[in-house]
Design a protein around this motif. Sequence first.
Motif, PDB file in Angstrom:
ATOM      1  N   MET A   1       0.769  -1.156  -0.080  1.00 45.21           N
ATOM      2  CA  MET A   1      -0.114  -0.105  -0.046  1.00 45.21           C
ATOM      3  C   MET A   1       1.035   1.258   0.078  1.00 45.21           C
ATOM      4  SD  MET A   1      -2.892   0.742   2.609  1.00 45.21           S
ATOM      5  CE  MET A   1      -4.198   1.888   2.540  1.00 45.21           C
ATOM      6  N   ALA A   2       0.694   2.419  -0.791  1.00 44.11           N
ATOM      7  CA  ALA A   2       1.340   3.501  -0.875  1.00 44.11           C
ATOM      8  C   ALA A   2       1.093   4.342   0.236  1.00 44.11           C
ATOM      9  CB  ALA A   2       1.057   4.185  -2.219  1.00 44.11           C
ATOM     10  N   THR A   3       2.016   5.135   0.714  1.00 48.27           N
ATOM     11  CA  THR A   3       2.100   6.036   1.831  1.00 48.27           C
ATOM     12  C   THR A   3       1.310   7.218   1.420  1.00 48.27           C
ATOM     13  OG1 THR A   3       4.430   6.897   1.271  1.00 48.27           O
ATOM     14  CG2 THR A   3       4.242   5.110   3.076  1.00 48.27           C
ATOM     15  N   LYS A   4       0.657   7.817   2.343  1.00 50.02           N
ATOM     16  CA  LYS A   4      -0.092   8.967   2.138  1.00 50.02           C
ATOM     17  C   LYS A   4       0.738  10.104   2.370  1.00 50.02           C
ATOM     18  CE  LYS A   4      -5.036   9.553   3.113  1.00 50.02           C
ATOM     19  NZ  LYS A   4      -6.066   9.526   4.102  1.00 50.02           N
ATOM     20  N   ARG A   5       0.738  11.037   1.443  1.00 48.48           N
ATOM     21  CA  ARG A   5       1.690  12.197   1.405  1.00 48.48           C
ATOM     22  C   ARG A   5       0.524  13.167   1.939  1.00 48.48           C
ATOM     23  NH1 ARG A   5       5.801  13.596  -3.222  1.00 48.48           N
ATOM     24  NH2 ARG A   5       7.542  12.761  -2.105  1.00 48.48           N
ATOM     25  N   THR A   6       1.006  14.038   2.901  1.00 45.84           N
ATOM     26  CA  THR A   6       0.396  15.187   3.310  1.00 45.84           C
ATOM     27  C   THR A   6       1.207  16.420   3.254  1.00 45.84           C
ATOM     28  OG1 THR A   6       0.752  14.737   5.533  1.00 45.84           O
ATOM     29  CG2 THR A   6      -1.307  13.931   5.060  1.00 45.84           C
TER      30      THR A   6
END
Length: 61
Positions: A1-6
Motif C-alpha cells: 500500500m502506498a504511503t499517504k502524502r500530506t
Amino acid sequence: MATKRTTPKKASAPDEPVKCRPCGGTGTVAATVRVGRKRRPVGQQDGLCLNCFGTGADPES
C-alpha cells in the motif's frame, strides 16, 4: 500500500487582538463636558479608555 502524502499546514499570521468594547480599539473615549450650576452639557472631550488603558486591546482576551 502506498504511503499517504500530506503537506504541512502553513503557519498562519498571528490573530489580531480583540478590540476593546468601550473604545472600539481606538484607546480613547468621549466624555461629556458639563458647566454651570445646573450642569448643562456644552461639548465632548477625548479621554483615555479606562477599560484597556489606551491600548485598544480587550484586557480579558
